[in-house]
Design a protein around this motif. Structure first.
Motif, PDB file in Angstrom:
ATOM      1  N   ALA A 158       0.833  -1.201   0.000  1.00  0.00           N
ATOM      2  CA  ALA A 158       0.000   0.000   0.000  1.00  0.00           C
ATOM      3  C   ALA A 158       0.867   1.250   0.000  1.00  0.00           C
ATOM      4  N   GLY A 159       0.456   2.261  -0.771  1.00  0.00           N
ATOM      5  CA  GLY A 159       1.184   3.513  -0.847  1.00  0.00           C
ATOM      6  C   GLY A 159       0.727   4.494   0.222  1.00  0.00           C
ATOM      7  N   PRO A 160       1.299   5.698   0.216  1.00  0.00           N
ATOM      8  CA  PRO A 160       0.939   6.694   1.234  1.00  0.00           C
ATOM      9  C   PRO A 160      -0.467   7.242   1.092  1.00  0.00           C
ATOM     10  N   GLY A 161      -1.051   7.144  -0.097  1.00  0.00           N
ATOM     11  CA  GLY A 161      -2.422   7.629  -0.286  1.00  0.00           C
ATOM     12  C   GLY A 161      -2.475   9.140  -0.419  1.00  0.00           C
ATOM     13  N   GLY A 162      -3.623   9.690  -0.031  1.00  0.00           N
ATOM     14  CA  GLY A 162      -3.809  11.131  -0.109  1.00  0.00           C
ATOM     15  C   GLY A 162      -4.103  11.641  -1.497  1.00  0.00           C
ATOM     16  N   LEU A 163      -4.560  10.779  -2.409  1.00  0.00           N
ATOM     17  CA  LEU A 163      -4.855  11.181  -3.783  1.00  0.00           C
ATOM     18  C   LEU A 163      -6.335  11.544  -3.931  1.00  0.00           C
ATOM     19  N   PRO A 164      -6.678  12.244  -5.009  1.00  0.00           N
ATOM     20  CA  PRO A 164      -8.095  12.567  -5.238  1.00  0.00           C
ATOM     21  C   PRO A 164      -8.927  11.305  -5.442  1.00  0.00           C
ATOM     22  N   ALA A 165     -10.218  11.461  -5.339  1.00  0.00           N
ATOM     23  CA  ALA A 165     -11.132  10.334  -5.548  1.00  0.00           C
ATOM     24  C   ALA A 165     -10.943   9.773  -6.952  1.00  0.00           C
ATOM     25  N   GLY A 166     -11.005   8.459  -7.061  1.00  0.00           N
ATOM     26  CA  GLY A 166     -10.819   7.808  -8.349  1.00  0.00           C
ATOM     27  C   GLY A 166      -9.374   7.543  -8.706  1.00  0.00           C
ATOM     28  N   ARG A 167      -8.433   7.885  -7.810  1.00  0.00           N
ATOM     29  CA  ARG A 167      -7.014   7.658  -8.041  1.00  0.00           C
ATOM     30  C   ARG A 167      -6.457   6.788  -6.905  1.00  0.00           C
ATOM     31  N   THR A 168      -5.419   6.028  -7.229  1.00  0.00           N
ATOM     32  CA  THR A 168      -4.694   5.267  -6.218  1.00  0.00           C
ATOM     33  C   THR A 168      -3.239   5.196  -6.639  1.00  0.00           C
ATOM     34  N   ASP A 169      -2.348   5.004  -5.669  1.00  0.00           N
ATOM     35  CA  ASP A 169      -0.922   4.933  -5.985  1.00  0.00           C
ATOM     36  C   ASP A 169      -0.380   3.512  -5.937  1.00  0.00           C
ATOM     37  N   SER A 170      -1.239   2.517  -5.703  1.00  0.00           N
ATOM     38  CA  SER A 170      -0.762   1.142  -5.644  1.00  0.00           C
ATOM     39  C   SER A 170      -1.924   0.191  -5.909  1.00  0.00           C
ATOM     40  N   ILE A 171      -1.564  -1.031  -6.295  1.00  0.00           N
ATOM     41  CA  ILE A 171      -2.561  -2.091  -6.456  1.00  0.00           C
ATOM     42  C   ILE A 171      -2.388  -3.030  -5.266  1.00  0.00           C
ATOM     43  N   ALA A 172      -2.868  -2.590  -4.136  1.00  0.00           N
ATOM     44  CA  ALA A 172      -2.772  -3.344  -2.888  1.00  0.00           C
ATOM     45  C   ALA A 172      -4.123  -3.995  -2.622  1.00  0.00           C
ATOM     46  N   THR A 173      -4.201  -5.297  -2.844  1.00  0.00           N
ATOM     47  CA  THR A 173      -5.495  -5.969  -2.745  1.00  0.00           C
ATOM     48  C   THR A 173      -6.084  -5.869  -1.336  1.00  0.00           C
TER      49      THR A 173
END
Length: 270
Positions: A158-173
């Motif tokens: 999992a990444g640090p997050g904090g992105l806008p809705a509809g975005r992600t920085d990782s594919i962490a199931t």
């Protein structure tokens, strides 16, 4: 001593080069073994996802790049994975949840769970967020039942997050379960083909990705790795031999100097 140094340094350099060559061979042979395993798996045809990776089971390293098939329906909650490169360009992966209806196990892979599992599917790559907005129709979540064939890949951290809705920085199931619900698979699918087919990249749809591989190959061939270690040890022995020779020579010089000093002292006393 200088001549001996030159000879032993040359021997150490040759041993170091041979060790590096054996290390390269170890990597190449490991990659060849992985390719052969993938080719053998492909020759046998895609396996049902549930027969190689049941829902909620641990993902095994040898499953990376394995070709599987699965059927189901896409659900809402599609995400764009930021900062992903494809053919030297930076953009987004299109990540869509699939509610599985058939994974080749006849439902037995999730019979003990709360219901049919969700599979994360990378449907392809798009250039940037503007393209995602312009080509919304082509990138929209397909409706109705689909049968997918693709390559397995392990979940990311999992990444640090904090992105806008509809975005992600990782594919962490593990993190995606919070957004999509569960149960879920411990890996995700990189799409190779779909029935019915999704829009192609030429039509504004996502560009399909190639088969995933482990970073740096799949490890090392142990036999060649041990050969590399042996060559480096031989090189180390050559340097150690020179140091020992220098030390012995220095001791001999000191011993001769002490003896001469003693003899001169004796002559003076007489």
């Amino acid at each position: 001593m200088i001549g001996l140094l030159i000879v032993l340094l040359a021997a150490a350099a040759v041993c170091g080069r041979l060790g590096a060559w054996q290390l390269d061979r170890a990597q190449q042979r490991a990659e060849q073994s992985a390719r052969h395993a993938a080719q053998d798996a492909d020759a046998a045809g895609p396996r049902g996802l549930g027969t190689v990776l049941p829902a909620q089971s641990a993902f095994r390293g040898e499953l990376v790049g394995r070709t599987v098939w699965v059927a189901g329906e896409y659900e809402a909650g599609q995400l764009l994975v930021v900062n992903r490169e494809w053919q030297g360009r930076r953009g987004f992966l299109v990540l869509t949840p699939l509610r599985v209806t058939d994974d080749g196990s006849g439902g037995s892979s999730w019979a003990h769970l709360s219901g049919p599992p969700v599979l994360a599917v990378v449907r392809g790559w798009v250039a940037d967020a503007d393209d995602a907005a312009v080509d919304a129709a082509a990138l929209a979540v397909p409706a109705g039942p689909v049968r997918l064939t693709g390559y397995l890949q392990a979940s990311e951290a999992a990444g640090p997050g904090g992105l806008p809705a509809g975005r992600t920085d990782s594919i962490a199931t593990g993190a995606l379960v919070n957004a999509w619900g569960g149960p879920a698979y411990s890996g995700y699918l990189v799409l190779a083909s779909a029935v019915p087919a999704q829009p192609t990249a030429d039509a504004g749809g996502p560009a399909l990705l190639s088969r995933p591989q482990l970073p740096g190959g799949t490890g090392l061939n142990l036999q060649n790795a041990f050969y590399a270690l042996q060559w480096w040890l031989f090189g180390g022995f050559a340097l150690a031999l020179w140091l020992r020779s220098v030390r012995d020579e220095a001791r001999g010089v000191r011993r001769d100097g002490i003896l001469r000093s003693s003899e001169e002292t004796s002559l003076l006393v007489r």
